[in-house]
Scaffold this motif. Structure first.
Motif, mmCIF file in Angstrom:
data_model
loop_
_atom_site.group_PDB
_atom_site.id
_atom_site.type_symbol
_atom_site.label_atom_id
_atom_site.label_comp_id
_atom_site.label_asym_id
_atom_site.label_seq_id
_atom_site.Cartn_x
_atom_site.Cartn_y
_atom_site.Cartn_z
ATOM 1 N N ASP A 1 73.702 -0.483 72.621
ATOM 2 C CA ASP A 1 73.965 -1.329 71.452
ATOM 3 C C ASP A 1 75.383 -1.067 70.924
ATOM 4 O O ASP A 1 75.660 -0.021 70.350
ATOM 5 N N GLU B 1 76.905 -2.875 68.605
ATOM 6 C CA GLU B 1 77.113 -3.376 67.241
ATOM 7 C C GLU B 1 76.565 -2.469 66.143
ATOM 8 O O GLU B 1 76.960 -2.598 64.984
ATOM 9 N N ASN B 2 75.662 -1.570 66.485
ATOM 10 C CA ASN B 2 75.027 -0.752 65.446
ATOM 11 C C ASN B 2 75.056 0.738 65.762
ATOM 12 O O ASN B 2 74.008 1.392 65.812
#
Length: 258
Positions: free
Chosen positions: A122, A124-125
């Motif tokens: 991931d 984006e986070n």
């Protein structure tokens, strides 16, 4: 006899030699043993392929105590099958290397080094690390996120047992696991007995006082280390206890998923 054209003067060769030596030194400085250097292209190729990636965002040529602590974490990552340690050097002058990554994650250069933990690809986070830049603190933080780290004082077999212990709320199951721990302690090698005994004590305390014991004990010992003057050996002993206690931390929602 013909005389050839004169070569470059020593005055010109010296600056060139110094420049090449400097370039060689700086290139070497970019590599940290155990850490993979990433740029704005390889970053997007590497992160999605790994379960856990700890990335240090920093200047192009980091040095000093914080870099030394990072080196310890990078080298210790060899004990983990799931964790990749990487670093991104960012420059806001000249070619402005990897500036786009600094902008993407809204990084403040005055806060370098900045550590992000990327999970399951991931991009984006990522989870930001906001603790002290100390190897032991970073390792405990990673361990608390479910990443096995071979930390001082810890025993892998007991870490696995601690994970099982914290993953169930059933008292009968916990008592069975405690008995298993007591058997392991009885058969432990002499160098491991002190650590093994600590695991058993923590399980016993949690059974008596509840899950909050591990967190409160972590807080108490951390404060003790920070505020009390003590010998290096005593401090090392307490840090090992902290490392063991981290094995009894439960990630939010983990038990429900299990």
């Amino acid at each position: 006899m013909a005389v050839g054209r004169p070569g470059p003067s020593a005055a010109l060769l010296l600056p060139l030699a110094l420049l090449l030596a400097s370039a060689g030194h700086r290139s070497a400085a970019l590599h940290t043993k155990g850490a993979l250097p990433l740029d704005s292209i390889t970053f997007y190729k590497v992160i999605p392929k790994h379960k856990f990636v700890l990335v240090k965002f920093d200047t192009q040529y980091p040095y000093g105590e914080k870099q030394d602590e990072f080196k310890k974490v990078a080298e210790s990552s060899g004990t983990s099958n799931d964790l990749l340690v990487a670093e991104v050097g960012i420059s806001d002058y000249g070619d402005k290397l990897n500036m786009e990554l600094g902008e993407k994650y809204k990084l403040d250069k005055d806060a370098y080094p900045v550590f992000y933990l990327f999970q399951n690809g991931d991009l984006e986070n990522p989870l930001p690390y906001d603790g002290q830049v100390k190897a032991s603190d970073l390792q405990r933080w990673l361990k608390g996120k479910g990443i096995y780290m071979g930390m001082p004082g810890c025993l892998k077999e007991f870490d696995t047992l601690a994970g099982k212990f914290m993953s169930t709320a059933q008292e009968s199951e916990r008592k069975t696991l405690l008995e298993e721990g007591q058997k392991l302690l009885a058969g432990a090698r002499e160098p491991d007995r002190k650590s093994a005994d600590q695991y058993v004590k923590v399980m016993t305390k949690i059974l008596a006082q509840g899950d909050s014991f591990a967190a409160s004990e972590l807080s108490r010992i951390t404060k003790l280390i920070e505020e009390t003057k003590m010998s290096d050996s005593k401090k090392e002993d307490l840090q090992k206890r902290l490392n063991i206690l981290t094995s009894f931390q439960t990630k939010k929602g983990e038990r429900e998923e299990l």
